[in-house]
Design an enzyme around this catalytic site. Structure first.
Site, PDB file in Angstrom:
ATOM      1  N   LYS A 105     -34.955 -36.964  -6.895  1.00 22.58           N
ATOM      2  CA  LYS A 105     -36.174 -35.609  -6.026  1.00 22.58           C
ATOM      3  C   LYS A 105     -36.920 -36.754  -5.099  1.00 22.58           C
ATOM      4  O   LYS A 105     -37.482 -37.183  -5.812  1.00 22.58           O
ATOM      5  CB  LYS A 105     -36.691 -35.475  -6.947  1.00 22.58           C
ATOM      6  CG  LYS A 105     -37.706 -33.995  -7.287  1.00 22.58           C
ATOM      7  CD  LYS A 105     -38.346 -33.470  -8.378  1.00 22.58           C
ATOM      8  CE  LYS A 105     -39.409 -32.732  -7.889  1.00 22.58           C
ATOM      9  NZ  LYS A 105     -39.717 -32.618  -8.912  1.00 22.58           N
ATOM     10  N   LYS A 124     -40.635 -37.164  -3.932  1.00 25.04           N
ATOM     11  CA  LYS A 124     -42.714 -36.952  -3.452  1.00 25.04           C
ATOM     12  C   LYS A 124     -42.321 -37.237  -1.952  1.00 25.04           C
ATOM     13  O   LYS A 124     -42.724 -38.437  -1.735  1.00 25.04           O
ATOM     14  CB  LYS A 124     -42.798 -37.621  -4.522  1.00 25.04           C
ATOM     15  CG  LYS A 124     -42.467 -37.208  -6.189  1.00 25.04           C
ATOM     16  CD  LYS A 124     -43.143 -35.732  -6.370  1.00 25.04           C
ATOM     17  CE  LYS A 124     -42.772 -35.234  -7.707  1.00 25.04           C
ATOM     18  NZ  LYS A 124     -44.026 -33.877  -8.241  1.00 25.04           N
ATOM     19  N   LYS A 178     -42.071 -24.562 -15.882  1.00 25.44           N
ATOM     20  CA  LYS A 178     -42.196 -25.666 -16.590  1.00 25.44           C
ATOM     21  C   LYS A 178     -43.092 -25.622 -18.216  1.00 25.44           C
ATOM     22  O   LYS A 178     -43.964 -25.007 -17.355  1.00 25.44           O
ATOM     23  CB  LYS A 178     -43.134 -26.535 -15.399  1.00 25.44           C
ATOM     24  CG  LYS A 178     -42.632 -27.316 -14.646  1.00 25.44           C
ATOM     25  CD  LYS A 178     -43.325 -28.305 -13.499  1.00 25.44           C
ATOM     26  CE  LYS A 178     -42.961 -29.269 -12.244  1.00 25.44           C
ATOM     27  NZ  LYS A 178     -44.044 -29.819 -11.688  1.00 25.44           N
TER      28      LYS A 178
END
Length: 328
Positions: free
Chosen positions: A149, A151, A247
């Protein structure tokens, strides 16, 4: 005397190096631990206050303290949904209540919730925002991981993804812009992301400024993070996005997260299970959403200098379920 007592404290966990996203960098993970005790049994939960949502260590500790009397009167998880809003404080309390019930009854959280017990899963491994050269170097060091992943931060993102793809040609890629793109970037970047083999673009546009997603072609699925919090926001999100990132610190705990995951399925939305930067205690409850999810991003402990005792077991990027010594 009341049967249950609530205690909360802040903890700081050093990060390996630093962790940078489009909004800034940090060198420590600041978390809050809630412990709810009944007799000789204690349930625990962890949360991460997030400034993006107006939270701080002080404000979240204040919210937790405000429901101490309710907890003493045996507040239920459903009752908690009515006395605190979604957010970090409710998450830590909710997860502590799940853990307490599991320990008091001897049943697993999966059995209590009526869901499938989690098994080993592949988690994404996050590369912090940096220059293309440094992100390429970081990707080379982690090229053995099946899912990376990235950023991102806006200008220069095509160069960043190109550098990572060149350094990790076999890895699957997802990217997270953390609201750093604008409409022009969306139009320019999305086709190129498809060329690089990116499988998911997370929160490219600022929350509240994402209505244009309804009119933009998407060769890569778009995932809502800052735009998606709980079931109350799902209807508007479903019209613009293909996935949502669930989340627990946003939903306010596992109780609401399970409701959100089931509702997302009804809207035809894919699910990603994500996390703030915390320890295994914060990741463990989120693993119980894995049966709903296509993408798992629970690598927080891998980014820390050290994890807490009895933490989750990682075999490379394979994340194993928690033991009862940790949670649930």
């Amino acid at each position: 005397m009341s049967k249950r007592s609530l205690a909360a404290r802040a903890e700081s966990w050093p990060i390996k190096g630093s962790f940078r996203i489009s909004r800034g960098a940090k060198t420590t993970a600041e978390v809050i631990i809630v412990e709810i005790t009944e007799g000789q049994v204690t349930g625990r939960g962890e949360c991460v206050p997030y400034a993006r949502y107006g939270e701080s260590i002080r404000s979240v500790l204040g919210q937790i303290s405000s429901v101490r009397a309710f907890v003493a009167d045996e507040l239920t998880r459903d009752g908690l949904l009515t006395v605190l809003p979604p957010g970090a404080a409710r998450n830590a309390i909710d997860c502590a209540l799940w853990d307490l019930e599991a320990k008091l009854t001897g049943n697993s959280v999966a059995k209590i919730a009526g869901i499938r017990a989690p098994g080993p899963v592949v988690t994404a491994y996050t590369l912090s925002l940096d220059t293309p050269e440094r992100m390429g170097e970081a990707a080379k060091a982690e090229q053995h991981r099946p899912l990376l992943k990235l950023k991102l931060g806006g200008a220069g993102d095509l160069e960043r993804v190109a550098a990572v793809r060149a350094s990790a040609p076999r890895a699957r890629l997802i990217v997270d812009a953390n609201e750093a793109w604008d409409a022009d970037m969306m139009v320019d970047y999305c086709p190129r992301m498809a060329d690089f083999g990116v499988e998911l673009i997370e929160q490219p546009l600022p929350a509240g400024d994402d209505a244009i997603l309804g009119d933009i072609d998407r060769p890569v699925p778009i995932c809502a993070d800052e735009s998606a919090h709980d079931t109350a926001t799902l209807n508007e999100v479903a019209a613009l996005y293909d996935f949502i990132n669930i989340k627990l610190d946003k939903t306010g705990g596992l109780t609401e997260a399970l409701l959100l995951a089931e509702a997302a399925r009804g809207y035809g939305l894919g699910v990603m299970v994500g996390c703030m930067l915390g320890t295994s205690l914060g990741m463990a409850p989120a693993l119980y959403l894995s049966s709903f999810a296509r993408f798992i991003d629970l690598d927080g402990p891998l980014l820390l200098e050290k994890d807490r005792e009895n933490g989750l077991t990682f075999d490379g990027s394979i994340l194993h379920p928690p033991t009862s010594a940790l949670w649930g």
